[in-house]
Design a protein around this motif. Structure first.
Motif, short mmCIF file in Angstrom:
data_model
loop_
_atom_site.label_atom_id
_atom_site.label_comp_id
_atom_site.label_asym_id
_atom_site.label_seq_id
_atom_site.Cartn_x
_atom_site.Cartn_y
_atom_site.Cartn_z
N GLU A 1 8.74 -42.30 31.53
CA GLU A 1 9.29 -41.93 30.23
C GLU A 1 8.22 -41.95 29.15
O GLU A 1 7.48 -42.93 29.00
CB GLU A 1 10.42 -42.88 29.82
CG GLU A 1 11.63 -42.86 30.73
CD GLU A 1 12.55 -41.68 30.47
OE1 GLU A 1 12.13 -40.70 29.82
OE2 GLU A 1 13.70 -41.74 30.93
N VAL A 2 8.15 -40.86 28.38
CA VAL A 2 7.32 -40.80 27.18
C VAL A 2 8.27 -40.73 25.99
O VAL A 2 9.06 -39.79 25.86
CB VAL A 2 6.39 -39.57 27.20
CG1 VAL A 2 5.64 -39.44 25.88
CG2 VAL A 2 5.41 -39.66 28.37
N LEU A 3 8.25 -41.76 25.16
CA LEU A 3 9.22 -41.91 24.08
C LEU A 3 8.57 -41.71 22.72
O LEU A 3 7.48 -42.23 22.46
CB LEU A 3 9.85 -43.31 24.14
CG LEU A 3 10.45 -43.71 25.50
CD1 LEU A 3 11.00 -45.12 25.43
CD2 LEU A 3 11.52 -42.72 25.93
N SER A 4 9.24 -40.95 21.87
CA SER A 4 8.72 -40.65 20.53
C SER A 4 9.14 -41.75 19.55
O SER A 4 10.32 -41.88 19.22
CB SER A 4 9.24 -39.30 20.04
OG SER A 4 8.61 -38.25 20.75
N ASP A 5 8.15 -42.50 19.12
CA ASP A 5 8.39 -43.56 18.13
C ASP A 5 8.07 -42.98 16.75
O ASP A 5 7.01 -43.24 16.18
CB ASP A 5 7.51 -44.77 18.46
CG ASP A 5 7.76 -45.95 17.53
OD1 ASP A 5 8.81 -45.95 16.87
OD2 ASP A 5 6.91 -46.85 17.47
N ILE A 6 9.02 -42.19 16.25
CA ILE A 6 8.81 -41.47 14.99
C ILE A 6 8.53 -42.45 13.86
O ILE A 6 9.24 -43.45 13.69
CB ILE A 6 10.03 -40.59 14.66
CG1 ILE A 6 10.29 -39.59 15.80
CG2 ILE A 6 9.82 -39.85 13.34
CD1 ILE A 6 9.17 -38.65 16.08
N ASP A 7 7.51 -42.15 13.09
CA ASP A 7 7.07 -42.99 11.97
C ASP A 7 6.70 -44.40 12.42
O ASP A 7 6.68 -45.34 11.60
CB ASP A 7 8.14 -43.06 10.87
CG ASP A 7 8.42 -41.70 10.25
OD1 ASP A 7 7.51 -40.85 10.22
OD2 ASP A 7 9.56 -41.48 9.79
N ASN A 8 6.40 -44.56 13.70
CA ASN A 8 5.94 -45.85 14.24
C ASN A 8 6.93 -46.99 13.99
O ASN A 8 6.53 -48.16 13.83
CB ASN A 8 4.58 -46.22 13.63
CG ASN A 8 3.44 -45.41 14.20
OD1 ASN A 8 3.13 -45.49 15.39
ND2 ASN A 8 2.80 -44.61 13.35
N GLN A 9 8.21 -46.68 13.99
CA GLN A 9 9.19 -47.71 13.64
C GLN A 9 9.19 -48.88 14.62
O GLN A 9 9.22 -50.05 14.20
CB GLN A 9 10.59 -47.09 13.55
CG GLN A 9 10.75 -46.14 12.37
CD GLN A 9 12.16 -45.59 12.26
OE1 GLN A 9 13.03 -45.88 13.07
NE2 GLN A 9 12.40 -44.80 11.23
N VAL A 10 9.16 -48.59 15.91
CA VAL A 10 9.13 -49.66 16.90
C VAL A 10 7.77 -50.36 16.89
O VAL A 10 7.69 -51.59 16.97
CB VAL A 10 9.47 -49.13 18.30
CG1 VAL A 10 9.33 -50.24 19.35
CG2 VAL A 10 10.88 -48.55 18.32
N GLY A 11 6.72 -49.57 16.79
CA GLY A 11 5.38 -50.15 16.73
C GLY A 11 5.24 -51.15 15.59
O GLY A 11 4.61 -52.21 15.72
N LYS A 12 5.84 -50.83 14.46
CA LYS A 12 5.79 -51.75 13.31
C LYS A 12 6.56 -53.03 13.60
O LYS A 12 6.14 -54.12 13.20
CB LYS A 12 6.35 -51.05 12.07
CG LYS A 12 5.43 -49.98 11.52
CD LYS A 12 6.05 -49.23 10.34
CE LYS A 12 5.09 -48.16 9.81
NZ LYS A 12 5.71 -47.35 8.73
N GLU A 13 7.68 -52.92 14.31
CA GLU A 13 8.44 -54.12 14.67
C GLU A 13 7.65 -55.03 15.61
O GLU A 13 7.79 -56.25 15.57
CB GLU A 13 9.77 -53.74 15.32
CG GLU A 13 10.75 -53.08 14.36
CD GLU A 13 12.06 -52.71 15.02
OE1 GLU A 13 12.14 -52.80 16.28
OE2 GLU A 13 13.01 -52.34 14.30
N TYR A 14 6.81 -54.41 16.42
CA TYR A 14 5.96 -55.19 17.33
C TYR A 14 4.64 -55.62 16.67
O TYR A 14 3.85 -56.32 17.27
CB TYR A 14 5.68 -54.39 18.61
CG TYR A 14 6.79 -54.48 19.63
CD1 TYR A 14 6.65 -55.23 20.77
CD2 TYR A 14 7.99 -53.80 19.44
CE1 TYR A 14 7.68 -55.32 21.71
CE2 TYR A 14 9.02 -53.88 20.36
CZ TYR A 14 8.86 -54.63 21.49
OH TYR A 14 9.88 -54.72 22.42
N GLY A 15 4.42 -55.15 15.44
CA GLY A 15 3.26 -55.59 14.68
C GLY A 15 1.94 -54.97 15.08
O GLY A 15 0.88 -55.56 14.86
#
Length: 219
Positions: free
Chosen positions: A136-150
């Motif tokens: 799976e390649v998932l689109s993390d639009i505006d880095n929302q999940v990435g920001k939650e993970y810091g």
């Protein structure tokens, strides 16, 4: 994998780095190094999710627009959660190719692989098709999940300018934020605990597949 494919991922990435250094002008190298220095000075590696933390659940769209959640995959087994910057990044492309090769080994160790990218879905699909990815390649639009993970940082203006002119970053990401995730990788056990974390400011360094498999053996 046969013996011709056993070169470490980092060795492959180092070849790409050497090719870049042989061709790039000194000013570009200076700008890129200053960009890395800025990321390090931000302290992001200390604040990011790490071993022992509980992974935050999320639901994102995959390359064909379907909803995919972390929790649904954890029901099946361990999860390898990795971020890549985009299909425009040669180091990311080399890494995705190697991860595809290693997928049977990951599955044999009881894990599924989820790759997150700030790319908009259309770009993710072209990346998936290009590399014939079976994960799976998932689109993390505006880095929302990435920001939650810091793990999200803002590019320096100088690096952002190069990325826009050379790659068209804003088109890939669908915004003008000039933000990217670290090329982080986590192994998450079925209880949702992070048991392995690769966090590095340098996008030219990635989690070694053998280290991921070793982490899965003790999950």
């Amino acid at each position: 994998m046969n013996t011709q494919e056993t070169e470490s991922l980092q060795s492959t990435l180092d070849h790409q780095k050497d090719n870049f250094n042989a061709k790039a002008d000194d000013q570009t190298k200076k700008v890129y190094q200053e960009g890395l220095d800025a990321i390090e000075e931000s302290g992001i590696t200390s604040s990011a999710k790490n071993i022992g933390d509980i992974a935050l659940n999320f639901t994102l769209k995959n390359a064909v627009g379907e909803n995919v959640s972390l929790s649904s995959y954890l029901e099946k087994g361990a999860v390898i959660l990795t971020w890549y910057r985009g299909g425009w990044c040669p180091y990311c492309n080399l890494t995705l190719h190697r991860l595809q090769q290693e997928l049977p080994n990951f599955k044999a160790a009881g894990a599924n692989l989820l790759a997150l990218t700030p790319e908009v879905p259309d770009k993710s699909l072209s990346t998936s098709e290009k590399h014939q990815l079976d994960f799976e390649v998932l689109s993390d639009i505006d880095n929302q999940v990435g920001k939650e993970y810091g793990i999200v940082f803002k590019l320096t203006p100088e690096v952002a300018k190069i990325y826009e002119e050379k790659f068209g970053l804003s088109e890939y990401n669908g915004n003008q934020d000039n933000e990217l995730p670290l090329a982080a990788t986590y192994v998450i056990n079925q209880q949702g605990e992070i048991i392995y974390a690769f966090i590095d400011i340098d996008y030219r360094k990635r989690a070694e597949p053998s280290d991921i498999i070793n982490a899965l053996k003790v999950k």
